[in-house]
Write a protein that holds these residues in place. Structure first.
Motif, PDB file in Angstrom:
ATOM      1  N   ARG A  66       0.847  -1.186   0.000  1.00 12.13           N
ATOM      2  CA  ARG A  66       0.000   0.000   0.000  1.00 12.13           C
ATOM      3  C   ARG A  66       0.887   1.242   0.000  1.00 12.13           C
ATOM      4  O   ARG A  66       1.856   1.317   0.748  1.00 12.13           O
ATOM      5  CB  ARG A  66      -0.897   0.013   1.241  1.00 12.13           C
ATOM      6  N   ARG A  67       0.560   2.185  -0.845  1.00 11.55           N
ATOM      7  CA  ARG A  67       1.310   3.440  -0.923  1.00 11.55           C
ATOM      8  C   ARG A  67       0.335   4.596  -0.753  1.00 11.55           C
ATOM      9  O   ARG A  67      -0.674   4.657  -1.437  1.00 11.55           O
ATOM     10  CB  ARG A  67       2.027   3.575  -2.261  1.00 11.55           C
ATOM     11  N   THR A  68       0.681   5.516   0.148  1.00  4.06           N
ATOM     12  CA  THR A  68      -0.142   6.690   0.401  1.00  4.06           C
ATOM     13  C   THR A  68       0.633   7.932  -0.019  1.00  4.06           C
ATOM     14  O   THR A  68       1.770   8.126   0.429  1.00  4.06           O
ATOM     15  CB  THR A  68      -0.497   6.782   1.902  1.00  4.06           C
ATOM     16  N   LEU A  69       0.033   8.765  -0.871  1.00  3.02           N
ATOM     17  CA  LEU A  69       0.661  10.021  -1.274  1.00  3.02           C
ATOM     18  C   LEU A  69       0.711  10.946  -0.068  1.00  3.02           C
ATOM     19  O   LEU A  69      -0.312  11.243   0.536  1.00  3.02           O
ATOM     20  CB  LEU A  69      -0.117  10.681  -2.418  1.00  3.02           C
ATOM     21  N   LEU A  70       1.926  11.395   0.292  1.00  4.05           N
ATOM     22  CA  LEU A  70       2.095  12.251   1.463  1.00  4.05           C
ATOM     23  C   LEU A  70       2.563  13.660   1.136  1.00  4.05           C
ATOM     24  O   LEU A  70       2.317  14.583   1.911  1.00  4.05           O
ATOM     25  CB  LEU A  70       3.110  11.619   2.436  1.00  4.05           C
ATOM     26  N   TYR A 111       5.468   8.972  -1.679  1.00  4.78           N
ATOM     27  CA  TYR A 111       4.488   8.025  -1.144  1.00  4.78           C
ATOM     28  C   TYR A 111       5.145   7.246  -0.011  1.00  4.78           C
ATOM     29  O   TYR A 111       6.368   7.064  -0.011  1.00  4.78           O
ATOM     30  CB  TYR A 111       4.059   7.020  -2.220  1.00  4.78           C
ATOM     31  N   GLY A 167       4.597   3.675   2.719  1.00  3.20           N
ATOM     32  CA  GLY A 167       3.885   2.430   2.957  1.00  3.20           C
ATOM     33  C   GLY A 167       3.527   2.274   4.423  1.00  3.20           C
ATOM     34  O   GLY A 167       3.553   3.232   5.202  1.00  3.20           O
ATOM     35  N   GLU A 168       3.195   1.061   4.793  1.00  2.00           N
ATOM     36  CA  GLU A 168       2.860   0.746   6.185  1.00  2.00           C
ATOM     37  C   GLU A 168       4.103   0.960   7.053  1.00  2.00           C
ATOM     38  O   GLU A 168       5.183   0.478   6.708  1.00  2.00           O
ATOM     39  CB  GLU A 168       2.409  -0.713   6.302  1.00  2.00           C
ATOM     40  N   THR A 195       9.574   4.538   1.612  1.00  3.98           N
ATOM     41  CA  THR A 195       9.050   5.647   0.823  1.00  3.98           C
ATOM     42  C   THR A 195       9.360   5.395  -0.648  1.00  3.98           C
ATOM     43  O   THR A 195      10.365   4.759  -0.983  1.00  3.98           O
ATOM     44  CB  THR A 195       9.635   7.007   1.262  1.00  3.98           C
ATOM     45  N   THR A 230       0.136   9.638  10.693  1.00  9.09           N
ATOM     46  CA  THR A 230      -0.026  10.121   9.317  1.00  9.09           C
ATOM     47  C   THR A 230       0.206   9.009   8.304  1.00  9.09           C
ATOM     48  O   THR A 230      -0.215   9.130   7.151  1.00  9.09           O
ATOM     49  CB  THR A 230       0.949  11.275   8.989  1.00  9.09           C
ATOM     50  N   LEU A 231       0.853   7.938   8.727  1.00  3.61           N
ATOM     51  CA  LEU A 231       1.178   6.829   7.826  1.00  3.61           C
ATOM     52  C   LEU A 231       0.117   5.740   7.829  1.00  3.61           C
ATOM     53  O   LEU A 231       0.095   4.892   6.952  1.00  3.61           O
ATOM     54  CB  LEU A 231       2.522   6.221   8.220  1.00  3.61           C
ATOM     55  N   VAL A 286      -3.650   4.794   7.393  1.00  2.00           N
ATOM     56  CA  VAL A 286      -4.925   5.292   6.875  1.00  2.00           C
ATOM     57  C   VAL A 286      -5.969   4.192   6.845  1.00  2.00           C
ATOM     58  O   VAL A 286      -5.681   3.050   6.876  1.00  2.00           O
ATOM     59  CB  VAL A 286      -4.797   5.912   5.457  1.00  2.00           C
TER      60      VAL A 286
END
Length: 137
Positions: A5-9, A83, A85-86, A94, A134-135, A137
């Motif tokens: 999983r990758r989250t745009l930060l 981005y 991850g967990e 990143t 913040t990491l 979600v």
């Protein structure tokens, strides 16, 4: 195997400097790591953590990679999307997409593992709780 999983930060906009180019008239491969570094520093500082401290804890990079897909040339403005991850106990992976303003093509992609470290002992420590939130979600 499933993709992590990758989250745009964070997104950084960085002008390409004339001196970023090499003898082949495109951005030198070492500069791509600087672009990723700049995005990472902006993200960490925006979270309220100083990246340079004489004591205490903070982020270090234990590995970094970059795949160069299309040469970038001057003049251009680089768009770096960071981005994550967990989170682990003391680290987070990143990833970076590098594009140029006005062009949707992917010019390069990179990664770096960020580890939170106690500067005095040189040992890893748990990620700060606020950063961890913040990491997740």
């Amino acid at each position: 195997m499933t993709e992590p999983r990758r989250t745009l930060l964070h997104t950084s906009t960085i002008p390409v400097r004339w001196g970023d180019m090499d003898a082949y008239a495109h951005v030198n491969n070492t500069i791509y790591f600087r672009y990723c570094e700049q995005a990472r520093v902006e993200w960490i500082e925006a979270m309220g953590y100083p990246v340079l401290t004489e004591a205490g804890t903070g982020p270090v990079i234990i590995n970094a990679a970059c795949t160069f897909l299309i040469p970038i040339t001057y003049p251009a403005t680089v768009i770096v999307r960071l981005y994550a991850g967990e989170p682990g106990r003391s680290s987070v992976m990143t990833w970076y997409d590098i594009r140029t303003e006005g062009d949707d093509r992917l010019f390069a992609e990179g990664s770096a593992k960020v580890v939170w470290m106690d500067h005095e002992s040189g040992k890893s420590v748990p990620l700060p709780d606020a950063l961890r939130q913040t990491l997740v979600v």
